[in-house]
Design an enzyme around this catalytic site. Structure first.
Site, short mmCIF file in Angstrom:
data_model
loop_
_atom_site.label_atom_id
_atom_site.label_comp_id
_atom_site.label_asym_id
_atom_site.label_seq_id
_atom_site.Cartn_x
_atom_site.Cartn_y
_atom_site.Cartn_z
N LYS A 92 0.73 -1.11 -0.08
CA LYS A 92 -0.07 0.01 0.08
C LYS A 92 0.86 1.16 -0.10
O LYS A 92 1.89 1.40 0.73
CB LYS A 92 -1.00 0.05 1.26
CG LYS A 92 -1.84 1.04 1.34
CD LYS A 92 -2.71 0.80 2.71
CE LYS A 92 -4.09 1.39 2.78
NZ LYS A 92 -5.00 1.06 3.96
N SER A 146 -9.67 -1.92 6.76
CA SER A 146 -8.77 -1.97 5.65
C SER A 146 -8.20 -2.98 5.12
O SER A 146 -7.63 -2.76 3.96
CB SER A 146 -8.20 -0.21 5.53
OG SER A 146 -9.24 0.49 5.06
N SER A 177 -9.61 0.16 2.57
CA SER A 177 -8.93 0.92 1.85
C SER A 177 -7.72 0.25 1.12
O SER A 177 -6.94 1.05 0.19
CB SER A 177 -8.44 1.92 2.79
OG SER A 177 -7.61 1.99 3.67
N1 GLN Z 1 -13.58 1.47 5.87
C1 GLN Z 1 -13.24 2.24 6.93
C2 GLN Z 1 -13.28 3.73 6.62
O1 GLN Z 1 -13.69 4.13 5.62
C3 GLN Z 1 -11.93 1.55 7.28
C4 GLN Z 1 -10.86 2.46 6.76
C5 GLN Z 1 -9.29 1.98 7.31
O2 GLN Z 1 -9.54 0.91 8.10
N2 GLN Z 1 -8.41 2.65 7.13
O3 GLN Z 1 -13.13 4.53 7.67
#
Ligand code: GLN
Length: 450
Positions: free
Chosen positions: A81, A180, A156
């Site tokens: 990432k 994420s 994400s």
């Molecule tokens: N989907 C969650 C959010 O939008 C988690 C994001 C994450 O874990 N970075 O905040």
């Protein structure tokens, strides 16, 4: 040939390179060729560093020829990432505001993987600043699911999920604040692990919501994920939240079997929101665990329904504060056209941040405003304690692990829910857990590949 090379697991590939059955150059070439073929379809990479990776692979082979082994990942290509600093290099975090930001230090997790001998293929696409469960990205283009490119890869850590599932490389870093790692792993059909908070250093990881962020890994198999976690885990004095406790030999323990485990199945995770197909797969998996000798126990985590609203107050509050540093002065892109300093701030942030990030900054700033702090952020922290206490209770009562779906649905179409943030946020309804005593695995991966 190259398809065969890339179909192997990370552990087997590392062994094949170590024992000189394969050279690192051969494997890295195969990875780059596949990455280049699939980039127009999947858009996994924000930066693919083919030349640099090949040079590194040549170096790795030369070292091996001299009998020098860097570590357990010697010569294995990986991509991560695009959220981990490398000194002197670009880390975009999926945002235009960081487009050309050059870091001055290495992130600990990435450095440990490189020190273990892995080859860096490049940075992977992601939701901007890790905000969002889908893998849509207005700056770098959307990331597609390798099983069907019309569908989301999840987010994400969308690029890590999709590139591992597409067998471009063998495993990589994501980050998980509220789902994420686990969610793209689930949507793409690979293994994803969010380790316990404090287990892996976050030094050099771009911050989203600091009280929740955690470094996580995605890979093809549980053994691969364990091998990666062993490399990245462990105390780091540069991250004050990193805990100084011994890292167990995870790979060694994989063969122990599960027959003595008590598996809790929380009833709140199987309500109406869960799609019939997901429910069926969960039943099949629970039956399989039972057949392997696990004791299955029905349990309750009564505060589950408050986790999502609490998460979105805490996470937005913390991200609004973390992103305040992107003011056009020290970090990232600056818009020069403003007549005053204040106007420069405003224009830089308006142009540099995407829609979802702005939404979160607005919500979070509101929740932290003097006079509202206790009502929102303070209250959400209390709810967080209640949610975490539910987990503590079932673990104290003898449950070893919990079994839940990762997401109530399978991946949905790209573009769907984008106009309805509340619907989009529901995709992560099962991954806001707030407990510090948890290693979360995303899914049981399929045996075939896209
Ligand atoms: N989907 C969650 C959010 O939008 C988690 C994001 C994450 O874990 N970075 O905040």
């Amino acid at each position: 040939m190259s398809a065969d090379i890339l179909n192997a697991s990370l552990v087997d590939t590392a062994e094949a390179i170590r024992s000189k059955k394969l050279s690192s150059v051969e494997v890295v070439r195969a990875s780059i060729a596949r990455a280049e073929t699939l980039q127009p379809v999947l858009n996994c990479f924000t930066q693919l560093l083919a030349e640099e990776a090949l040079e590194e692979a040549e170096r790795a082979d030369a070292e091996l020829a001299r009998g020098d082994l860097r570590g357990p990942l010697h010569g294995v290509p990986m991509a991560h990432k695009d959220m981990y600093y490398r000194a002197g290099k670009r880390t975009t975090c999926g945002s235009k505001i960081r487009k050309d930001y050059i870091a001055d230090s290495d992130s600990t997790a990435l450095k440990r993987l490189l020190d273990a001998g892995s080859i860096y293929l490049g940075g992977l696409n992601m939701a901007e600043f890790a905000t969002g469960p889908t893998g849509h990205n207005a700056h770098w283009g959307d990331n597609h699911n390798p099983w069907n490119p019309d569908y989301i890869a999840g987010g994400s850590s969308s690029g890590t999920g999709s590139s591992v599932a597409a067998r471009i490389h063998f495993g990589g870093l994501g980050s998980d604040t509220g789902g994420s790692v686990r969610q793209p792993a689930s949507f793409c059909g690979v293994v994803g692990v969010k380790p316990t908070y404090g287990r892996v250093s976050r030094y050099g990881l771009v911050a989203f919501a600091s009280s929740l962020d955690q470094v996580g890994v995605l890979a093809h198999t549980v053994a691969d994920a364990a091998a990666l976690l062993e490399v990245v885990a462990g105390h780091d004095p540069r991250d004050s939240t990193s805990v100084d406790v011994r890292v167990p030999d995870l790979s060694e323990r994989l063969g122990e079997g599960v027959d003595k485990l008590v598996v809790g199945v929380p009833r709140e995770y199987f309500g109406e929101a869960v799609e019939p197909g997901v429910r069926t797969r969960c039943t099949v998996a629970v039956d399989a665990l039972r057949a392997m000798g696990c004791t299955i126990r029905d349990v309750s985590l009564p505060h589950t329904r408050y986790a999502l609203p609490a998460y979105y107050v805490i996470a937005t509050g913390e991200v609004s504060s973390n992103l305040a540093r992107f003011d056009g002065v020290r970090f990232g892109v600056r818009d020069e056209d403003g007549a005053s300093l204040e106007e420069m701030y405003g224009r830089t942030r308006t142009l540099g941040f995407g829609r979802e990030v702005k939404r979160r900054i607005l919500l979070g700033t509101y929740a932290l405003t003097a006079g509202y702090y206790d009502q929102y952020y303070g209250r959400a922290q209390k709810v967080r304690s209640l949610v975490a206490a539910d987990f503590g209770k079932v673990f104290r009562e003898g449950v070893d692990v919990l079994f839940t779906p990762t997401s109530p649905t399978v991946a949905f179409r790209l573009g769907e829910r984008i106009e309805d943030p509340l619907q989009m946020y529901l995709a992560d309804i099962f991954t806001f857990r707030f407990t510090n005593r948890l290693i979360d695995f995303a899914c049981i991966p399929p045996t075939d590949s896209p």
